[in-house]
Scaffold this motif. Sequence first.
Motif, PDB file in Angstrom:
ATOM      1  N   THR A   4      21.654  31.181  13.265  1.00  0.00           N
ATOM      2  CA  THR A   4      22.225  32.469  12.883  1.00  0.00           C
ATOM      3  C   THR A   4      21.337  33.191  11.875  1.00  0.00           C
ATOM      4  OG1 THR A   4      24.467  31.617  13.253  1.00  0.00           O
ATOM      5  CG2 THR A   4      24.257  33.591  11.915  1.00  0.00           C
ATOM      6  N   VAL A   5      20.843  32.465  10.872  1.00  0.00           N
ATOM      7  CA  VAL A   5      19.963  33.071   9.874  1.00  0.00           C
ATOM      8  C   VAL A   5      18.711  33.644  10.531  1.00  0.00           C
ATOM      9  CG1 VAL A   5      18.496  32.585   7.876  1.00  0.00           C
ATOM     10  CG2 VAL A   5      20.806  31.645   7.973  1.00  0.00           C
ATOM     11  N   LEU A  50      15.519  39.106  14.590  1.00  0.00           N
ATOM     12  CA  LEU A  50      15.874  40.010  15.681  1.00  0.00           C
ATOM     13  C   LEU A  50      16.672  41.218  15.205  1.00  0.00           C
ATOM     14  CD1 LEU A  50      16.885  37.527  18.544  1.00  0.00           C
ATOM     15  CD2 LEU A  50      14.746  38.773  18.271  1.00  0.00           C
ATOM     16  N   LEU A  51      17.795  40.962  14.558  1.00  0.00           N
ATOM     17  CA  LEU A  51      18.708  42.053  14.210  1.00  0.00           C
ATOM     18  C   LEU A  51      18.058  43.062  13.263  1.00  0.00           C
ATOM     19  CD1 LEU A  51      21.696  43.027  14.523  1.00  0.00           C
ATOM     20  CD2 LEU A  51      22.131  41.888  12.354  1.00  0.00           C
ATOM     21  N   LYS A  87      13.347  49.395  13.721  1.00  0.00           N
ATOM     22  CA  LYS A  87      12.554  50.057  14.762  1.00  0.00           C
ATOM     23  C   LYS A  87      13.317  51.176  15.455  1.00  0.00           C
ATOM     24  CE  LYS A  87       9.707  45.968  15.594  1.00  0.00           C
ATOM     25  NZ  LYS A  87       9.381  44.838  16.504  1.00  0.00           N
ATOM     26  N   GLY A  88      14.574  51.397  15.054  1.00  0.00           N
ATOM     27  CA  GLY A  88      15.328  52.528  15.579  1.00  0.00           C
ATOM     28  C   GLY A  88      16.121  52.260  16.831  1.00  0.00           C
ATOM     29  N   THR A  89      16.186  50.994  17.283  1.00  0.00           N
ATOM     30  CA  THR A  89      17.012  50.671  18.450  1.00  0.00           C
ATOM     31  C   THR A  89      18.478  50.921  18.120  1.00  0.00           C
ATOM     32  OG1 THR A  89      15.414  48.914  18.896  1.00  0.00           O
ATOM     33  CG2 THR A  89      17.429  48.915  20.199  1.00  0.00           C
ATOM     34  N   ASP A  90      19.247  51.359  19.121  1.00  0.00           N
ATOM     35  CA  ASP A  90      20.650  51.703  18.863  1.00  0.00           C
ATOM     36  C   ASP A  90      21.379  50.553  18.172  1.00  0.00           C
ATOM     37  OD1 ASP A  90      23.693  51.707  19.863  1.00  0.00           O
ATOM     38  OD2 ASP A  90      22.947  53.762  19.829  1.00  0.00           O
ATOM     39  N   PRO A  91      21.859  50.762  16.944  1.00  0.00           N
ATOM     40  CA  PRO A  91      22.438  49.648  16.168  1.00  0.00           C
ATOM     41  C   PRO A  91      23.683  49.031  16.789  1.00  0.00           C
ATOM     42  CG  PRO A  91      21.896  51.504  14.744  1.00  0.00           C
ATOM     43  CD  PRO A  91      21.767  51.996  16.158  1.00  0.00           C
ATOM     44  N   VAL A  92      24.528  49.853  17.419  1.00  0.00           N
ATOM     45  CA  VAL A  92      25.759  49.315  17.995  1.00  0.00           C
ATOM     46  C   VAL A  92      25.437  48.389  19.161  1.00  0.00           C
ATOM     47  CG1 VAL A  92      27.914  49.890  19.160  1.00  0.00           C
ATOM     48  CG2 VAL A  92      27.141  51.269  17.230  1.00  0.00           C
ATOM     49  N   VAL A 148      23.365  40.935  19.849  1.00  0.00           N
ATOM     50  CA  VAL A 148      23.093  39.813  18.943  1.00  0.00           C
ATOM     51  C   VAL A 148      24.358  38.992  18.716  1.00  0.00           C
ATOM     52  CG1 VAL A 148      22.546  39.239  16.552  1.00  0.00           C
ATOM     53  CG2 VAL A 148      21.102  40.843  17.800  1.00  0.00           C
ATOM     54  N   THR A 149      25.487  39.675  18.548  1.00  0.00           N
ATOM     55  CA  THR A 149      26.749  38.971  18.351  1.00  0.00           C
ATOM     56  C   THR A 149      27.117  38.144  19.582  1.00  0.00           C
ATOM     57  OG1 THR A 149      27.523  40.736  16.873  1.00  0.00           O
ATOM     58  CG2 THR A 149      29.180  39.246  17.764  1.00  0.00           C
ATOM     59  N   ALA A 150      26.892  38.707  20.766  1.00  0.00           N
ATOM     60  CA  ALA A 150      27.182  37.961  22.001  1.00  0.00           C
ATOM     61  C   ALA A 150      26.292  36.727  22.106  1.00  0.00           C
ATOM     62  CB  ALA A 150      26.985  38.869  23.213  1.00  0.00           C
ATOM     63  N   PHE A 151      25.014  36.883  21.785  1.00  0.00           N
ATOM     64  CA  PHE A 151      24.097  35.736  21.849  1.00  0.00           C
ATOM     65  C   PHE A 151      24.507  34.652  20.862  1.00  0.00           C
ATOM     66  CE2 PHE A 151      20.292  33.654  20.072  1.00  0.00           C
ATOM     67  CZ  PHE A 151      19.862  32.969  21.197  1.00  0.00           C
TER      68      PHE A 151
END
Length: 388
Positions: free
Chosen positions: A155-156, A162-163, A169-174, A180-183
């Motif tokens: 998790t850390v 990744l997160l 980098k501006g990727t859509d945060p939602v 990331v939460t699903a992974f």
Amino acid sequence: MIHKDTSRAAVIASLICIVILFLLPTGFEGALQFRDAVKCKVQVISVDNSRIRDTGLIRYGQQICTIKFINGRFKGQTAEGWNMLNGSLSEDKLFAAGDKAQAVVHHDGNEIISVNLIDHYRLSGELVLALAFALFLIIFAGGVGARAAVSFILTVLVIWKLLVPLYLKGTDPVLVGLAVTAFLTLSILALVYGFDKRLLSSFSGAMLGICLTAVLSIICTKGFKIHGAIMSYSESLLYSGFESLNLTRIFMSGICIGASGAVMDLSVDITSAVHEVVRNRPEITRRDAIKSGMSVARAAMGTMTTTLLLAYSGSSIALLMTFMAQGTPVYNILNYNRVTAEIIDTIVGSFGLATTAPFTALLAGLLLPVTPRRALPQNPEKLGQQPV
């Protein structure tokens, strides 16, 4: 045996992910503010506080320390270090003889130009605390504790490797937050259950709750007109060259991530309870299994709905004390944007928890029971055999 094999496979997959993430660059390794400086560990030999001035609660000035380098290219040498005080109780620190500190050394080759003491050295204590926690998990829970330690490390690394970089980098945060939460949810639950029906049940129930949390976080944040700049250090981030970031969507994503741990915990509790019922009563019908799961879900909701409230209240206790000390009316407190943001965090996250319970109970009741085989006829003539 099958469960042990799938659990072992989950551990191996998680360890592979940990190694890959550990080696994966974030893309921001070169973003150093001081390229001509190095950080190192030093020990304070003596201090000079003559240049410090006190004005009420405010302390400002300079603390001059004689220090000795513990590591780095100047190991073993002594020098004069400066500790600048800016009048901030949360940021300033004072050193005493014998303290260990983290220092930034500006140098020209082998010549030391200046040494700034930036904070007390805490890395050794943090490492000891983390190892003690991992050791406790392994001693108390054995293999389950070891898998919990693996999930903690995973998790850390996922958050840091990744997160955070994807946010920057501006990727859509939602979308990033949900992915990331699903992974993490899938990985952590696989470490708990292995790859079997319990994983499918708990993962599906948790993700339904998390997705509902995401939808509500978007609706409530827009509806209550909350700007993501209320997050700590967010404005400093904008002024550091990341002015294009959408802080509000990062705030929305943070609500989902903050609630996901409690959501996973609840889904595991309900799935495990239904599994135990099914294991002890293999003949149970799906309808009765769902009823048992709903009974557990209702009991769990009685306490889980206050879990996030206590967590967020604990982190905001100083703010609440300030309001009370100033005699601020309750309606002003509830309308304050930071309090409103905490209310969204708490209630939206609790909504996710509350809906995870029935979702997981329903899925566990449908997936976990095994339809008993029909009993073989006892009359041997019906089996085509001749009676003896």
